[in-house]
Design an enzyme around this catalytic site. Structure first.
Site, mmCIF file in Angstrom:
data_model
loop_
_atom_site.group_PDB
_atom_site.id
_atom_site.type_symbol
_atom_site.label_atom_id
_atom_site.label_comp_id
_atom_site.label_asym_id
_atom_site.label_seq_id
_atom_site.Cartn_x
_atom_site.Cartn_y
_atom_site.Cartn_z
ATOM 1 N N CYS A 11 29.306 42.231 -1.251
ATOM 2 C CA CYS A 11 29.272 43.777 -0.997
ATOM 3 C C CYS A 11 29.412 44.379 -2.361
ATOM 4 O O CYS A 11 30.541 44.475 -2.977
ATOM 5 C CB CYS A 11 30.614 44.147 -0.196
ATOM 6 S SG CYS A 11 30.813 45.656 0.096
ATOM 7 N N CYS A 61 32.049 47.376 -2.244
ATOM 8 C CA CYS A 61 33.526 46.865 -2.346
ATOM 9 C C CYS A 61 33.972 46.455 -3.636
ATOM 10 O O CYS A 61 34.892 46.805 -4.052
ATOM 11 C CB CYS A 61 33.782 46.042 -1.178
ATOM 12 S SG CYS A 61 32.571 45.964 0.418
ATOM 13 N N ASP A 62 33.122 45.463 -4.094
ATOM 14 C CA ASP A 62 33.461 44.687 -5.493
ATOM 15 C C ASP A 62 32.708 45.186 -6.553
ATOM 16 O O ASP A 62 33.211 44.544 -7.835
ATOM 17 C CB ASP A 62 33.254 43.291 -5.046
ATOM 18 C CG ASP A 62 33.924 42.861 -3.909
ATOM 19 O OD1 ASP A 62 35.037 43.299 -3.628
ATOM 20 O OD2 ASP A 62 33.501 41.922 -3.379
#
Ligand SMILES: Cc1cc2nc3c(=O)[nH]c(=O)nc-3n(C[C@H](O)[C@H](O)[C@H](O)COP(=O)(O)OP(=O)(O)OC[C@H]3O[C@@H](n4cnc5c(N)ncnc54)[C@H](O)[C@@H]3O)c2cc1C
Length: 301
Positions: free
Chosen positions: A131, A134-135
């Site tokens: 992701c 997200c990261d």
């Protein structure tokens, strides 16, 4: 307690089904892993009508705000592990309990496919992620690899080229797929190096990722990177669906009223065999499924 309806999943399809179900005054529960599903992982969204530009997390927070206006039983971090029907009653099992209803909507979407190479499991969350939204910020100024050649990989690449120093895009086919607009942006970026026809053989490192080994036509090489974003497609979350009929890709078969082969069990969004997988389509399918479930529940009144 017997609910009118159980909604499985709270991505765009499940959230929209919840809004429509609440407005029909159905007594229902939502069982879900998270809120937003894949939409929360999307970077830039430019094709949701009414928003010329919105990020995935922003759109999901708007969806959630809308849904929370209504009262409902909502269980996050509680995934369905089974569904079946006995008589007229649908039974949905989770690790925490069992829920009964007159109807159910499966809107459990899709999840990232794994690469299946040595090092993938070992370095998951130690530099390897599925992701970028997200990261991605964790890799500011670093060198990273994005694995894949379709829209998900292009989306990750578009996000990471603004954050990372160099992005290696590793695509195992001869040319990139995905939308032309995204592809052109990636191809014109000065810090993206595209490897077409390249297969990842292993993810390497010590405590954290330090590289990937790829095989190209000219041989095998190790590219030093601190981050690896795996974007090689998605698989439907349908393994719990029991006797609900699926196609050979594991997608739940639905008709234009979102009915499955089991009366009272409906399905919507990316987990189904509809031809296009998009946020606006999943949301529309969620609304249709809720209206069909409402009609089904009230069929004998
Ligand atoms: C990186 C990326 C970028 C994208 N960009 C765009 C874009 O720009 N525009 C666009 O229109 N589309 C985009 N998409 C596609 C879009 O996000 C999906 O089509 C859409 O989110 C599908 O919605 P859904 O509700 O069907 O499923 P999902 O979004 O997959 O949601 C599924 C939900 O079900 C839950 N769930 C899963 N298993 C279970 C279970 N067993 N029990 C209970 N709950 C469960 C999950 O936690 C989640 O809440 C993108 C997708 C990705 C991955």
């Amino acid at each position: 307690m017997l609910y009118d309806l159980i909604i499985i999943g709270a991505g765009p399809a499940g959230i929209t089904a919840a809004v429509y179900s609440a407005r029909k005054r159905m007594k229902f529960i939502v069982l879900t892993g998270d809120i937003g599903g894949q939409a929360a992982w999307s970077g830039d969204i430019e094709n949701y009508t009414g928003y010329q530009f919105v990020t995935g997390p922003e759109l999901v927070s708007k969806f959630e705000e809308h849904m929370r206006k209504y009262s409902m039983d909502f269980h996050e971090n509680e995934e369905a592990t089974g569904i079946d029907k006995s008589g007229d009653i649908i039974n949905v099992k989770t690790r925490k309990g069992e829920y009964l209803a007159k109807a159910a909507i499966i809107a459990s979407g899709k999840v990232s496919r794994e690469l299946g190479v040595p090092g993938e499991k070992e370095y998951k969350n130690k530099g390897l992620t599925y992701c970028a939204t997200c990261d991605g910020p964790l890799f500011s100024g670093k060198d990273v690899a994005v694995i894949g050649g379709g829209n998900s990989a292009l989306d990750a690449c578009l996000q990471m080229m603004k954050i990372a120093r160099t992005v290696y895009l590793i695509n195992n086919t001869d040319s990139l797929g995905g939308d032309a607009v995204m592809r052109e942006k990636v191809q014109n970026a000065t810090n993206v190096k595209i490897y077409n026809g390249a297969k990842v053989r292993a993810v390497t490192g010590d405590k954290m990722v330090s590289g990937i080994t790829v095989r190209t036509k000219s041989g095998e090489e190790t590219i030093p990177v601190q981050g690896v974003f795996v974007e090689v497609g998605l698989v439907p979350n349908s393994s719990f669906a029991g006797a609900v009929e699926r196609n050979d890709r594991g997608e739940i078969k639905v008709n234009c009223r979102n009915e499955t082969n089991i009366p009272g069990i409906f399905a919507a969004g990316d987990v189904t065999d509809i031809s296009e997988k998009q946020i606006i389509i999943a949301a529309g399918e969620g609304s249709k499924a809720a209206l069909s479930a409402f009609r089904y529940i009230n069929r004998s009144r």
